[in-house]
Structures are given as C-alpha cells and as structure tokens.
Design a protein around this motif. Structure first.
Motif, PDB file in Angstrom:
ATOM      1  N   MET A 130       0.851  -1.171   0.000  1.00 28.77           N
ATOM      2  CA  MET A 130       0.000   0.000   0.000  1.00 28.77           C
ATOM      3  C   MET A 130       0.890   1.225   0.000  1.00 28.77           C
ATOM      4  N   SER A 131       0.487   2.220  -0.739  1.00 31.19           N
ATOM      5  CA  SER A 131       1.246   3.457  -0.814  1.00 31.19           C
ATOM      6  C   SER A 131       1.133   4.233   0.479  1.00 31.19           C
ATOM      7  N   ALA A 132       2.106   5.054   0.692  1.00 34.35           N
ATOM      8  CA  ALA A 132       2.138   5.849   1.916  1.00 34.35           C
ATOM      9  C   ALA A 132       1.058   6.915   1.907  1.00 34.35           C
ATOM     10  N   VAL A 133       0.712   7.327   3.088  1.00 39.06           N
ATOM     11  CA  VAL A 133      -0.225   8.429   3.270  1.00 39.06           C
ATOM     12  C   VAL A 133       0.597   9.696   3.318  1.00 39.06           C
ATOM     13  N   SER A 134       0.136  10.717   2.642  1.00 44.59           N
ATOM     14  CA  SER A 134       0.836  11.992   2.687  1.00 44.59           C
ATOM     15  C   SER A 134       0.017  12.986   3.489  1.00 44.59           C
ATOM     16  N   PRO A 177      -6.449  13.712   5.018  1.00 44.97           N
ATOM     17  CA  PRO A 177      -5.177  13.176   4.530  1.00 44.97           C
ATOM     18  C   PRO A 177      -5.407  12.531   3.165  1.00 44.97           C
ATOM     19  N   ASP A 178      -4.346  12.173   2.503  1.00 41.03           N
ATOM     20  CA  ASP A 178      -4.435  11.638   1.147  1.00 41.03           C
ATOM     21  C   ASP A 178      -3.639  10.340   1.079  1.00 41.03           C
ATOM     22  N   ALA A 179      -4.201   9.314   0.445  1.00 45.75           N
ATOM     23  CA  ALA A 179      -3.484   8.051   0.265  1.00 45.75           C
ATOM     24  C   ALA A 179      -3.784   7.534  -1.129  1.00 45.75           C
ATOM     25  N   ARG A 180      -2.898   6.709  -1.637  1.00 42.31           N
ATOM     26  CA  ARG A 180      -3.039   6.120  -2.967  1.00 42.31           C
ATOM     27  C   ARG A 180      -2.784   4.610  -2.877  1.00 42.31           C
ATOM     28  N   PRO A 181      -3.700   3.877  -2.245  1.00 44.09           N
ATOM     29  CA  PRO A 181      -3.459   2.453  -2.010  1.00 44.09           C
ATOM     30  C   PRO A 181      -3.978   1.509  -3.095  1.00 44.09           C
ATOM     31  N   PHE A 182      -4.521   2.051  -4.183  1.00 52.43           N
ATOM     32  CA  PHE A 182      -5.156   1.210  -5.196  1.00 52.43           C
ATOM     33  C   PHE A 182      -4.124   0.748  -6.216  1.00 52.43           C
ATOM     34  N   GLU A 183      -3.880  -0.561  -6.251  1.00 52.75           N
ATOM     35  CA  GLU A 183      -2.850  -1.139  -7.109  1.00 52.75           C
ATOM     36  C   GLU A 183      -3.483  -1.790  -8.327  1.00 52.75           C
ATOM     37  N   GLN A 184      -3.212  -1.236  -9.504  1.00 54.17           N
ATOM     38  CA  GLN A 184      -3.804  -1.743 -10.739  1.00 54.17           C
ATOM     39  C   GLN A 184      -3.381  -3.179 -11.047  1.00 54.17           C
ATOM     40  N   ASP A 185      -2.186  -3.556 -10.678  1.00 50.87           N
ATOM     41  CA  ASP A 185      -1.677  -4.884 -11.035  1.00 50.87           C
ATOM     42  C   ASP A 185      -1.961  -5.958  -9.994  1.00 50.87           C
ATOM     43  N   ALA A 186      -2.645  -5.612  -8.918  1.00 51.30           N
ATOM     44  CA  ALA A 186      -2.925  -6.582  -7.858  1.00 51.30           C
ATOM     45  C   ALA A 186      -3.923  -7.635  -8.344  1.00 51.30           C
ATOM     46  N   ASP A 187      -3.813  -8.833  -7.800  1.00 46.72           N
ATOM     47  CA  ASP A 187      -4.808  -9.880  -8.055  1.00 46.72           C
ATOM     48  C   ASP A 187      -5.935  -9.642  -7.053  1.00 46.72           C
ATOM     49  N   ALA A 188      -6.834  -8.745  -7.423  1.00 40.98           N
ATOM     50  CA  ALA A 188      -7.858  -8.270  -6.503  1.00 40.98           C
ATOM     51  C   ALA A 188      -8.775  -9.386  -6.012  1.00 40.98           C
ATOM     52  N   MET A 189      -9.181 -10.292  -6.887  1.00 38.19           N
ATOM     53  CA  MET A 189     -10.073 -11.378  -6.468  1.00 38.19           C
ATOM     54  C   MET A 189      -9.373 -12.257  -5.428  1.00 38.19           C
ATOM     55  N   ALA A 190      -8.095 -12.536  -5.622  1.00 38.50           N
ATOM     56  CA  ALA A 190      -7.345 -13.331  -4.644  1.00 38.50           C
ATOM     57  C   ALA A 190      -7.234 -12.583  -3.316  1.00 38.50           C
ATOM     58  N   ASN A 219      -6.716   5.552  -7.578  1.00 37.10           N
ATOM     59  CA  ASN A 219      -5.789   6.599  -7.162  1.00 37.10           C
ATOM     60  C   ASN A 219      -6.059   7.934  -7.853  1.00 37.10           C
ATOM     61  N   TRP A 220      -6.727   7.937  -9.004  1.00 41.65           N
ATOM     62  CA  TRP A 220      -7.057   9.185  -9.696  1.00 41.65           C
ATOM     63  C   TRP A 220      -8.229   9.915  -9.045  1.00 41.65           C
ATOM     64  N   CYS A 221      -8.953   9.218  -8.153  1.00 44.64           N
ATOM     65  CA  CYS A 221     -10.185   9.747  -7.574  1.00 44.64           C
ATOM     66  C   CYS A 221      -9.912  10.474  -6.252  1.00 44.64           C
ATOM     67  N   HIS A 222     -10.254  11.738  -6.221  1.00 44.53           N
ATOM     68  CA  HIS A 222     -10.081  12.581  -5.032  1.00 44.53           C
ATOM     69  C   HIS A 222     -10.776  11.966  -3.811  1.00 44.53           C
ATOM     70  N   ASP A 223     -11.999  11.490  -3.974  1.00 45.69           N
ATOM     71  CA  ASP A 223     -12.751  10.932  -2.843  1.00 45.69           C
ATOM     72  C   ASP A 223     -12.178   9.592  -2.393  1.00 45.69           C
ATOM     73  N   SER A 224     -11.701   8.768  -3.317  1.00 43.54           N
ATOM     74  CA  SER A 224     -11.055   7.503  -2.945  1.00 43.54           C
ATOM     75  C   SER A 224      -9.796   7.767  -2.140  1.00 43.54           C
ATOM     76  N   ARG A 225      -8.998   8.726  -2.588  1.00 46.88           N
ATOM     77  CA  ARG A 225      -7.772   9.071  -1.868  1.00 46.88           C
ATOM     78  C   ARG A 225      -8.076   9.668  -0.503  1.00 46.88           C
ATOM     79  N   VAL A 267      -9.326  -5.157   5.675  1.00 47.54           N
ATOM     80  CA  VAL A 267      -9.497  -4.087   4.696  1.00 47.54           C
ATOM     81  C   VAL A 267      -8.774  -4.436   3.400  1.00 47.54           C
ATOM     82  N   VAL A 268      -9.483  -4.266   2.278  1.00 45.37           N
ATOM     83  CA  VAL A 268      -8.904  -4.509   0.956  1.00 45.37           C
ATOM     84  C   VAL A 268      -9.242  -3.319   0.069  1.00 45.37           C
ATOM     85  N   TYR A 269      -8.220  -2.788  -0.597  1.00 42.28           N
ATOM     86  CA  TYR A 269      -8.402  -1.706  -1.553  1.00 42.28           C
ATOM     87  C   TYR A 269      -8.400  -2.311  -2.952  1.00 42.28           C
TER      88      TYR A 269
END
Length: 150
Positions: A1-5, A14-27, A50-56, A77-79
C-alpha cells in the motif's frame, strides 16, 4: 500500500493512494474472507482508484492511526482498483457483482461484508463518492458503529 501523505494546503483530509492496478484483486478478497472467518471480523472492500479525489481522501482517513487501530480490530481491509468505470467497463467490477452490486456508479464504492461474504451495506455502499467532503468524525462513526442494513 502506498504511503499516506499530509493533506495538501487547504485540504481537510489526509491523502493516500493504495489502489494497485496490477494486484490480483479477487485473490485479495478471497484471502480477506478467510482471515475474517478465522478472526471473527468483517471485510471492508474499498473500491476506488488513485485518480479519484474521494477515494484518496477516504483511504487517507482509514490509514490514520485512530482509524487504523479501530479497523484492525473489526475489519479485514482490501483496496480494489476499479480503473475508469465512468469511461468504459473499468476493472475488477466482477468483485462488486460477486456481492450483488452490478456496476460502479461512483468512486469509492465501499462494501462491508460478513465473513461469509454477505453484503451488509447494500444501500450505503455506492454513497461514498463524496467521501473527501465528509468529516473525520462522520467517517469514523460509520465504520466503528456499523450496523448491517436491513
């Protein structure tokens, strides 16, 4: 997960970018359900990007120590990155569909699941697209005092 800034000047969250496009989300979801069953917790799926202001913004609050402590006691918790569902089919939409949400109409969409995989917040799941403008206390109370919707 990405750091919180730290929150940018003028921001109220606060702002975070924890959404990983390459993750095996179903797993990741399957593993969270197994952990939840073992630990008698619920699963919290934050479906955003991560592009979404409200998600971050929501993710930033969830990473704050006060939230993290409460969430660790109650949730797995799963992003989940949903890419750009507003511009096409998005990605990982099958996860939402697995739990009865047919499409992602806004981000983030927040699913709370029982350890058995039952969606507990069907009504409020899609109503988080204003998360960045919600107060810290409102967000905290929602997750801390969550009662399954009827």
């Amino acid at each position: 997960m990405s750091a919180v800034s730290a929150a940018p000047a003028g921001a109220e969250h606060p702002d975070a970018r924890p959404f990983e496009q390459d993750a095996d989300a179903m797993a990741q979801v399957d593993a969270a359900l197994v952990r939840a069953e073992r630990s008698d917790k619920r699963v919290l799926l934050v479906m955003g990007a991560n592009w979404c202001h409200d998600s971050r913004g929501l993710s930033g609050w969830l990473a704050e120590p006060r939230f993290a402590e409460m969430l660790e006691a109650k949730y797995e918790v799963v992003y989940i990155d949903v890419c750009y569902p507003q511009r096409g089919e998005g990605c990982n939409i099958a996860i939402a569909q697995r739990f009865g949400i047919q499409s992602i109409k806004g981000t983030p969409t927040v699913l709370i699941l029982s350890a058995q995989g039952l969606l507990l917040n069907r009504k409020s799941a899609p109503k988080w697209r204003n998360a960045a403008s919600r107060s810290e206390e409102e967000i905290y109370v929602y997750f801390d005092e969550f009662v399954p919707e009827s």
